[in-house]
Design a protein around this motif. Structure first.
Motif, PDB file in Angstrom:
ATOM      1  N   ILE A 198       0.896  -0.981  -0.177  1.00  0.00           N
ATOM      2  CA  ILE A 198       0.129   0.103  -0.008  1.00  0.00           C
ATOM      3  C   ILE A 198       1.001   1.182  -0.115  1.00  0.00           C
ATOM      4  N   SER A 199       0.895   2.023  -0.901  1.00  0.00           N
ATOM      5  CA  SER A 199       1.630   3.294  -1.086  1.00  0.00           C
ATOM      6  C   SER A 199       0.881   4.637  -0.761  1.00  0.00           C
ATOM      7  N   THR A 200      -0.144   4.695  -0.105  1.00  0.00           N
ATOM      8  CA  THR A 200      -0.834   5.762   0.530  1.00  0.00           C
ATOM      9  C   THR A 200      -0.653   5.718   2.078  1.00  0.00           C
ATOM     10  N   ILE A 257      -2.396   0.952  -4.359  1.00  0.00           N
ATOM     11  CA  ILE A 257      -1.502  -0.282  -4.005  1.00  0.00           C
ATOM     12  C   ILE A 257      -0.499  -0.585  -5.182  1.00  0.00           C
ATOM     13  N   ARG A 258       0.562  -0.873  -5.162  1.00  0.00           N
ATOM     14  CA  ARG A 258       1.619  -0.657  -6.244  1.00  0.00           C
ATOM     15  C   ARG A 258       2.420  -2.263  -6.018  1.00  0.00           C
ATOM     16  N   LEU A 259       2.457  -2.849  -7.326  1.00  0.00           N
ATOM     17  CA  LEU A 259       3.131  -4.129  -7.505  1.00  0.00           C
ATOM     18  C   LEU A 259       4.408  -3.709  -8.392  1.00  0.00           C
ATOM     19  N   SER A 260       5.388  -4.459  -8.367  1.00  0.00           N
ATOM     20  CA  SER A 260       6.443  -4.588  -9.338  1.00  0.00           C
ATOM     21  C   SER A 260       7.197  -5.962  -9.476  1.00  0.00           C
ATOM     22  N   PHE A 316      10.943  -0.793  -3.608  1.00  0.00           N
ATOM     23  CA  PHE A 316      10.744  -0.268  -5.097  1.00  0.00           C
ATOM     24  C   PHE A 316      11.829   0.436  -5.431  1.00  0.00           C
ATOM     25  N   THR A 317      12.294   1.484  -4.530  1.00  0.00           N
ATOM     26  CA  THR A 317      13.311   2.615  -4.936  1.00  0.00           C
ATOM     27  C   THR A 317      14.722   1.790  -4.944  1.00  0.00           C
ATOM     28  N   ILE A 357       7.074   2.017   3.487  1.00  0.00           N
ATOM     29  CA  ILE A 357       6.773   0.838   2.500  1.00  0.00           C
ATOM     30  C   ILE A 357       5.868   1.417   1.566  1.00  0.00           C
ATOM     31  N   GLY A 358       5.804   0.807   0.161  1.00  0.00           N
ATOM     32  CA  GLY A 358       5.360   1.238  -1.063  1.00  0.00           C
ATOM     33  C   GLY A 358       5.975   2.322  -1.862  1.00  0.00           C
TER      34      GLY A 358
END
Length: 458
Positions: A9-11, A21-24, A113-114, A456-457
């Motif tokens: 969850i990015s927010t 919600i971000r996925l990679s 992610f970064t 996180i996110g």
């Protein structure tokens, strides 16, 4: 696994209009496709947004969503990336994340992610660190400095100069293969020219750190002076709030009171302190000791003087008791409402060699408080480095200092005509320390230390 699917969850946590919600990772589009009603996402182009319904583990509709597709390598992480925008209910966000994890994704770690963006070559290490600074930015200048570094900042110059040094180091290494023939492939004059250019850049960046760190964390402004000089009234006036207790009884403030104020894009950390005097009260005495500690670490001192109680000569004697030689000292002549006919210019002239500036005010009437805020801003903006590339990161500062010391040894070695093998050792040290900033050289522990502080996110 390097390319496994991560999700988060990015927010921020809490109720909101939308949540993301971000996925990679390889296969993240296929994974989301299984639970999303709009099956076009499987073959959709990157940079497209698709409407549909996301289903739970039990295949019940969880929410109406928009899904953004980013295909590798044209994404933040250079992997396939999906962002699910749904309603900002903590329950909905949690259920979607649970479904994704049950389907084969895993919860992302802080900053992962970064971290992937860095490991995949999307960002260098100093740019990746700037992402964290940008998220935490609280003022115009902290935002400006982070954004500048995210866009390359001084790391671009360092990478260019490091590349030149690598070329010289390679030529010197080549000389070692022909040691018996006594040849020089690396022109020492060219090396010295590059070193001069690099040294100048390193010195500029090293000298910018004090200002940069202050702009990032906040300019430390300490309000000091005798008891009953009006320090707490001044703090309240600057903050436009009743932050400190005001009393005519000397020694009311026994501990420091901290708050912050953003003026013209600059964050100032204001500290009201216990009045400076000799006291038999043990608690007040501890507060006075803390005052001197705060003064020692201040960037700017606002020294408040009660003009009804102290002459210019008294003020000069008082200022001798504080260590302000390396500080910007602003003397505040308070209670002008009680002494309107005072000869201010004579008072100012007597302090001309001691204080940066002298400002007459009436804190209780908020007279000239804007002059103080304007002066604070001017004191910061008048520093020449404020509009250049500035170092805000202590890790970078230490690496720059080490690189400069190693570079000095290279110059010394060339001047003393040291052999190529010894020069190569010192040049490799310079390359190592610069590489620690840009990320060409890193350790797992270093990356863990940097990225674990990210949310996180991100």
């Amino acid at each position: 696994m390097k390319n496994d699917i991560i999700a988060a969850i990015s927010t921020p946590i809490g109720l909101g209009g939308i949540g993301v919600i971000r996925l990679s990772g390889d296969g993240c589009i296929e994974l989301v496709h299984e639970k999303f009603s709009n099956k076009k996402i499987l073959t959709a182009n990157g940079y497209t947004i698709h409407h549909g319904y996301f289903h739970s583990i039990q295949n019940e509709i969880l929410d109406e969503c928009l899904i953004s597709i980013f295909r590798q390598p044209h994404s933040y992480t250079k992997e396939d990336v999906i962002e699910i925008s749904c309603h900002g209910s903590p329950f909905i966000l949690s259920e979607i994340l649970k479904t994704l994890i049950a389907s084969g994704a895993r919860q992302a770690n802080g900053g992962e992610f970064t971290l992937r963006a860095f490991l995949n070559g999307q960002l260098n290490l100093s740019q990746a660190e700037a992402v964290g600074d940008l998220i935490k930015a609280e003022s115009f200048y902290s935002h400006k400095l982070a954004l500048d570094q995210l866009r390359g900042g001084y790391s671009k110059d360092l990478i260019e100069l490091r590349t030149k040094l690598i070329e010289f180091a390679s030529l010197i290494e080549l000389e070692l293969d022909f040691g018996e023939e006594d040849v020089e492939f690396a022109d020492r004059e060219d090396i010295l020219a590059t070193i001069k250019q690099l040294s100048s850049k390193l010195i500029e960046l090293i000298n910018s750190f004090d200002l940069g760190n202050s702009l990032k964390q906040g300019i430390k402004v300490v309000i000091a002076g005798n008891p009953n000089a009006g320090k707490s009234t001044l703090l309240n006036g600057l903050l436009n709030a009743d932050r400190a207790i005001i009393s005519s009884t000397p020694g009311t403030t026994r501990d420091t009171i901290d708050d912050y104020l953003i003026i013209d894009g600059i964050k100032f950390l204001l500290t009201d302190t216990a009045g400076i005097r000799t006291s038999s009260d043990e608690i007040e005495e501890q507060g006075i000791k803390k005052t001197f500690t705060k003064i020692e670490h201040a960037d700017i001192i606002l020294y408040v003087v009660d003009i009804t109680a102290m002459s210019a000569s008294d003020t000069i004697e008082e200022l001798k008791s504080i260590n302000s030689t390396d500080k910007q000292l602003i003397v505040i002549l308070n209670k002008m409402d009680l002494y309107p006919n005072m000869d201010i210019q004579t008072y100012k002239n007597s302090l001309i060699n001691i204080a940066t500036t002298v400002i007459p005010i009436s804190a209780i009437n908020k007279m000239n408080l804007t002059v103080i805020t304007e002066t604070l801003v001017h004191q910061v903006k008048s520093q020449k480095a404020v509009d250049k590339s500035i170092v805000t990161n202590i890790r970078h500062y230490e690496s720059l200092t080490n690189a400069f010391e190693a570079l000095s040894k290279v110059v010394e070695g060339i001047n003393h005509k040291l052999s190529g093998d010894l020069l190569a050792i010192d040049i490799r040290q310079v390359l190592h320390h610069i590489g620690m900033i840009t990320g060409e050289i890193h350790t797992d522990d270093l990356l863990e230390s940097i990225f674990s502080s990210f949310c996180i996110g991100k």
